[in-house]
Design an enzyme around this catalytic site. Structure first.
Site, PDB file in Angstrom:
ATOM      1  N   GLU A 240       0.882  -1.172   0.000  1.00 10.40           N
ATOM      2  CA  GLU A 240       0.000   0.000   0.000  1.00 10.40           C
ATOM      3  C   GLU A 240       0.913   1.213   0.000  1.00 10.40           C
ATOM      4  OE1 GLU A 240      -3.282   0.197  -0.075  1.00 10.40           O
ATOM      5  OE2 GLU A 240      -3.655  -1.945   0.029  1.00 10.40           O
ATOM      6  N   CYS A 274      -2.411   9.666   2.099  1.00 10.86           N
ATOM      7  CA  CYS A 274      -2.074   8.943   0.865  1.00 10.86           C
ATOM      8  C   CYS A 274      -3.129   9.199  -0.194  1.00 10.86           C
ATOM      9  CB  CYS A 274      -1.936   7.453   1.143  1.00 10.86           C
ATOM     10  SG  CYS A 274      -3.330   6.735   2.031  1.00 10.86           S
TER      11      CYS A 274
HETATM   12  P1  NDP Z   1       7.917   5.278   4.894  1.00  6.86           P
HETATM   13  O1  NDP Z   1       7.978   4.551   3.608  1.00  6.86           O
HETATM   14  O2  NDP Z   1       8.989   6.217   5.219  1.00  6.86           O
HETATM   15  O3  NDP Z   1       7.824   4.254   6.119  1.00  6.86           O
HETATM   16  C1  NDP Z   1       6.802   3.261   6.195  1.00  6.86           C
HETATM   17  C2  NDP Z   1       7.217   2.227   7.210  1.00  6.86           C
HETATM   18  O4  NDP Z   1       8.309   1.472   6.686  1.00  6.86           O
HETATM   19  C3  NDP Z   1       7.699   2.808   8.539  1.00  6.86           C
HETATM   20  O5  NDP Z   1       7.282   1.983   9.598  1.00  6.86           O
HETATM   21  C4  NDP Z   1       9.194   2.753   8.361  1.00  6.86           C
HETATM   22  O6  NDP Z   1       9.883   2.738   9.580  1.00  6.86           O
HETATM   23  C5  NDP Z   1       9.355   1.434   7.652  1.00  6.86           C
HETATM   24  N1  NDP Z   1      10.632   1.260   6.966  1.00  6.86           N
HETATM   25  C6  NDP Z   1      11.521   2.206   6.572  1.00  6.86           C
HETATM   26  N2  NDP Z   1      12.571   1.625   5.943  1.00  6.86           N
HETATM   27  C7  NDP Z   1      12.346   0.297   5.947  1.00  6.86           C
HETATM   28  C8  NDP Z   1      13.045  -0.838   5.443  1.00  6.86           C
HETATM   29  N3  NDP Z   1      14.201  -0.708   4.796  1.00  6.86           N
HETATM   30  N4  NDP Z   1      12.515  -2.071   5.627  1.00  6.86           N
HETATM   31  C9  NDP Z   1      11.329  -2.221   6.260  1.00  6.86           C
HETATM   32  N5  NDP Z   1      10.606  -1.185   6.756  1.00  6.86           N
HETATM   33  C10 NDP Z   1      11.107   0.057   6.597  1.00  6.86           C
HETATM   34  O7  NDP Z   1       6.481   5.978   4.877  1.00  6.86           O
HETATM   35  P2  NDP Z   1       5.899   7.017   5.923  1.00  6.86           P
HETATM   36  O8  NDP Z   1       5.853   6.401   7.273  1.00  6.86           O
HETATM   37  O9  NDP Z   1       6.591   8.311   5.732  1.00  6.86           O
HETATM   38  O10 NDP Z   1       4.386   7.137   5.420  1.00  6.86           O
HETATM   39  C11 NDP Z   1       3.988   7.977   4.415  1.00  6.86           C
HETATM   40  C12 NDP Z   1       3.827   7.229   3.105  1.00  6.86           C
HETATM   41  O11 NDP Z   1       2.870   6.186   3.275  1.00  6.86           O
HETATM   42  C13 NDP Z   1       3.294   8.109   1.999  1.00  6.86           C
HETATM   43  O12 NDP Z   1       3.985   7.830   0.814  1.00  6.86           O
HETATM   44  C14 NDP Z   1       1.835   7.688   1.894  1.00  6.86           C
HETATM   45  O13 NDP Z   1       1.279   7.934   0.639  1.00  6.86           O
HETATM   46  C15 NDP Z   1       1.934   6.227   2.201  1.00  6.86           C
HETATM   47  N6  NDP Z   1       0.645   5.713   2.650  1.00  6.86           N
HETATM   48  C16 NDP Z   1      -0.061   4.884   1.809  1.00  6.86           C
HETATM   49  C17 NDP Z   1      -1.325   4.449   2.172  1.00  6.86           C
HETATM   50  C18 NDP Z   1      -2.116   3.547   1.277  1.00  6.86           C
HETATM   51  O14 NDP Z   1      -3.172   3.072   1.688  1.00  6.86           O
HETATM   52  N7  NDP Z   1      -1.681   3.273   0.056  1.00  6.86           N
HETATM   53  C19 NDP Z   1      -1.930   4.843   3.446  1.00  6.86           C
HETATM   54  C20 NDP Z   1      -1.096   5.700   4.259  1.00  6.86           C
HETATM   55  C21 NDP Z   1       0.147   6.104   3.849  1.00  6.86           C
HETATM   56  P3  NDP Z   1      10.462   4.128  10.161  1.00  6.86           P
HETATM   57  O15 NDP Z   1       9.319   5.087  10.245  1.00  6.86           O
HETATM   58  O16 NDP Z   1      10.951   3.711  11.483  1.00  6.86           O
HETATM   59  O17 NDP Z   1      11.511   4.569   9.203  1.00  6.86           O
END
Ligand code: NDP
Length: 495
Positions: A240, A274
Site C-alpha cells: 500500500e 495517501c
Molecule cells: P515510509 O515509507 O517512510 O515508512 C513506512 C514504514 O516502513 C515505517 O514503519 C518505516 O519505519 C518502515 N521502513 C523504513 N525503511 C524500511 C526498510 N528498509 N525495511 C522495512 N521497513 C522500513 O512511509 P511514511 O511512514 O513516511 O508514510 C507515508 C507514506 O505512506 C506516503 O507515501 C503515503 O502515501 C503512504 N501511505 C499509503 C497508504 C495507502 O493506503 N496506500 C496509506 C497511508 C500512507 P520508520 O518510520 O521507522 O523509518
C-alpha cells in the site's frame, strides 16, 4: 514508557512535531529481538487459529469495545506523536473501528470452507476451497494515519486467523504499543498481536524473519526496499504505497461541494494523506468560479498548534520537500494564489494554492505530503482524464460531475474512485482499498482484504472411481478416444 529516560543506542525518542517536546521513548528492537517475537507469535498463531472464526470474532469485537472505551487516550497519543488535531484523530479511530467490525463479522463467510462445482472430467470428486491463515503476518505501518492504516492490515490479518507482529513508524510507536496493549487485555492467553519498535532496520529485520506475509503501508521508495528484502525468502508482500490523487471538476459539478472536497481533501491532516487531493483539474467553463470558491474557503483554514484545523508537518525532513516543490513551481511560472514558501514557519505550512504549474513540475508529478493544491484548467474531460492518468501512481481519486461522473471514473487508472464525494470508497468496509502502478498492489478492506492475509487451499475427495481413468499409465486407448470426442464437443464448436 517514561519520557524522562536517557536515550541510548538501544532506544529512540518521539517528539511532538508542533512543540518539539519529547512524548515518548521506545526500544530499538534488534534483529534477534524481532526473530524472538516472531517465534513466540508462531506458537500463538496455532492457538489463535484453533479458536475458529466465531471465537476470534468474539475477541475482536471485545477489542473493538476496548479501543472505543480508550479512544480519547488513543487520540491524544496520536495528536502528541504526529500532530493531528484531536477531532481528526477521533474520526480516524471511528473509521478503523468500522473496518475492524466488518473483518470480524465477515471472515467466515469470505474465507470459510465451501464446496464448489466439479467439472465434467472431475464429476466423481467432491471439491472444496478454503482460505487458510499464513501463521504469522508482519505489518509495517506509516505515521500519517497511525490507527486506520495499520489496522486495515492488522484487523484483517487477525480475523483471517494469523498472529501479527506490527512495526509502527518511528514517529508513532506509542500508538502501536497502545493498540497491542489493549489487545493483550482482551486476549491475555498468548501474544497474538505484538509490537516491535525502531527504525527502518527493525522493519527490514521483520521482512527477513520468515513471516508468512508482510503487509506494508508506506512510501513507494521504501516499498521497493521492502520488496527486495522480502524477496530473499520469497515472502509475499502487500504493497500500500504513495499516491498523487486528483480531483476532477466537470462543467456541471456542484461547485460548492467540489470546493469543499478540494480544501478538506488537500489540507486536512496537513495534506499528509495517501488518498489526499494533491492535484485538481477543472473544466474551463467553471474554472474561475471554482477557483474563487476554493481560495476563499482555504483562506479560512489555518495551520497551527492545539486546536487549529491543520496541524504540523510530522517529519522535519518533509518541510524541505514541500518548500522545494512550491519554489520549483513558482520559478517555472506558477502563481501562488494562497500561501507559498513565505508562509512556512517551522513545522507549519499554511494552505497553499498553486495555479499555472507546468505538468512536469514536481508539484504535479511527485507526492507532496503537505497542505498544497495545484489547480489546472482543462478544455474537456478527455484532457482531465489524460492528465490524471499521466503519473506513475494510481491510488484513488475524486470526480465531481452530475451527468458523466461514472464515465469519467471508469477511465481513471486507480484502485478506487469516489464520485461527488471524497474517499467514500475508502470508508466503506465492503470495498477493497489499494492501488496500481507506483501506488502498489494487493488490497486491504472488504473480501479482498481478508483474502490478502490467507492462502487459498483446494481439496478434492474422490466419491467414486471414474469409469474413465485418465491420470494413470494404464489409461486405455478407449479412454483417449472418448476424451478426444468429449473435447471436440466441449471446446471445438465455438466460432
Ligand atoms: P515510509 O515509507 O517512510 O515508512 C513506512 C514504514 O516502513 C515505517 O514503519 C518505516 O519505519 C518502515 N521502513 C523504513 N525503511 C524500511 C526498510 N528498509 N525495511 C522495512 N521497513 C522500513 O512511509 P511514511 O511512514 O513516511 O508514510 C507515508 C507514506 O505512506 C506516503 O507515501 C503515503 O502515501 C503512504 N501511505 C499509503 C497508504 C495507502 O493506503 N496506500 C496509506 C497511508 C500512507 P520508520 O518510520 O521507522 O523509518
Amino acid at each position: 514508557m517514561s519520557t524522562s529516560v536517557t536515550i541510548t543506542d538501544t532506544t529512540f525518542e518521539v517528539r511532538n512535531p508542533a512543540t518539539g517536546k519529547r512524548v515518548g521513548v521506545h526500544p530499538v528492537h534488534t534483529a534477534a529481538e524481532v526473530n524472538s517475537a516472531v517465534a513466540t507469535a508462531r506458537d500463538a498463531a496455532g492457538w489463535w487459529a484453533s479458536l475458529g472464526f466465531a471465537g476470534r470474532a468474539r475477541r475482536l469485537d471485545a477489542w473493538r469495545t476496548e479501543i472505543t472505551r480508550g479512544r480519547h487516550e488513543l487520540a491524544r497519543i496520536m495528536h502528541d506523536e504526529m500532530g493531528k488535531p484531536i477531532s481528526d484523530a477521533n474520526l480516524e479511530i471511528v473509521m478503523a473501528l468500522e473496518h475492524l467490525k466488518w473483518a470480524a463479522r465477515n471472515a467466515e463467510r469470505v474465507l470459510g470452507r465451501r464446496r464448489v462445482m466439479p467439472s465434467l472430467l472431475t464429476i466423481n470428486h467432491a471439491a472444496e476451497v478454503e482460505y487458510r491463515p499464513f501463521g504469522v503476518v508482519g505489518v509495517i505501518g506509516p505515521w500519517n494515519y497511525p490507527v486506520f492504516t495499520p489496522l486495515s492490515s492488522v484487523s484483517f490479518a487477525l480475523a483471517a486467523g494469523n498472529a501479527v507482529v506490527f512495526k509502527p513508524s518511528e514517529y508513532t510507536p506509542g500508538v502501536g504499543v497502545w493498540l497491542a496493549e489493549a489487545f493483550g487485555r482482551i486476549v491475555p492467553e498468548k501474544p497474538v498481536l505484538q509490537v516491535i519498535t525502531g527504525y527502518g532496520e527493525t522493519g527490514a529485520a521483520l521482512c527477513r524473519s520468515n513471516v508468512g506475509k508482510i503487509g506494508f503501508t508506506g512510501s513507494t521508495a521504501t516499498g521497493k526496499r521492502v520488496m527486495a528484502t522480502c524477496a530473499e525468502n520469497l515472502t509475499p508482500v502487500l504493497m500500500e504505497c504513495g499516491g498523487k490523487d486528483a480531483l476532477i471538476v466537470d462543467a456541471d459539478a456542484d461547485l460548492d461541494a467540489a470546493a469543499d472536497v478540494a480544501v478538506w481533501g488537500g489540507m486536512s491532516n496537513a495534506g499528509q494523506t495517501c488518498l489526499g487531493v494533491e492535484r485538481v483539474y477543472v473544466h474551463t467553463a467553471v474554472y474561475d468560479e471554482f477557483l474563487a470558491k476554493v481560495v476563499a474557503l482555504a483562506a479560512t483554514v489555518r495551520a497551527g498548534a492545539g486546536s487549529a484545523q491543520v496541524g504540523p508537518i510530522t517529519m522535519p525532513k518533509q518541510i524541505s520537500v514541500i518548500r522545494g516543490q512550491i519554489e520549483d513551481a513558482l520559478a517555472r511560472g506558477a502563481r501562488a494564489l494562497l500561501g507559498g514558501p513565505d508562509t512556512i514557519d517551522g513545522q507549519f505550512v499554511q494552505p497553499t494554492i498553486l495555479v499555472d504549474v507546468p505538468e512536469d513540475a514536481t508539484a504535479v508529478t511527485e507526492e507532496t505530503f503537505g497542505p498544497t493544491l495545484t489547480i489546472a484548467e482543462v478544455t474537456d474531460m478527455d484532457e482531465a482524464v489524460a492528465r490524471v492518468n499521466a503519473t506513475e501512481y494510481g491510488l484513488g481519486g475524486t470526480v465531481f460531475s452530475r451527468r458523466d461522473g461514472r464515465d469519467i471514473a471508469d477511465r481513471i487508472r486507480a484502485g478506487g474512485i469516489s464520485i461527488n464525494a471524497f474517499v467514500a470508497h475508502a470508508l466503506n468496509p465492503s470495498l477493497p482499498l489499494g492501488g496500481v502502478g507506483g501506488s502498489g498492489f494487493g488490497r486491504v478492506h472488504g473480501p479482498d482484504g481478508l483474502k490478502e492475509f490467507a492462502y487459498a487451499k483446494a481439496t478434492t475427495r474422490q466419491r467414486f472411481p471414474s469409469p474413465l481413468a485418465l491420470t494413470t499409465f494404464s489409461r486405455s486407448e478407449m479412454a483417449d478416444a472418448i476424451v478426444d470426442r468429449v473435447v471436440a464437443v466441449l471446446h471445438g464448436r465455438i466460432r
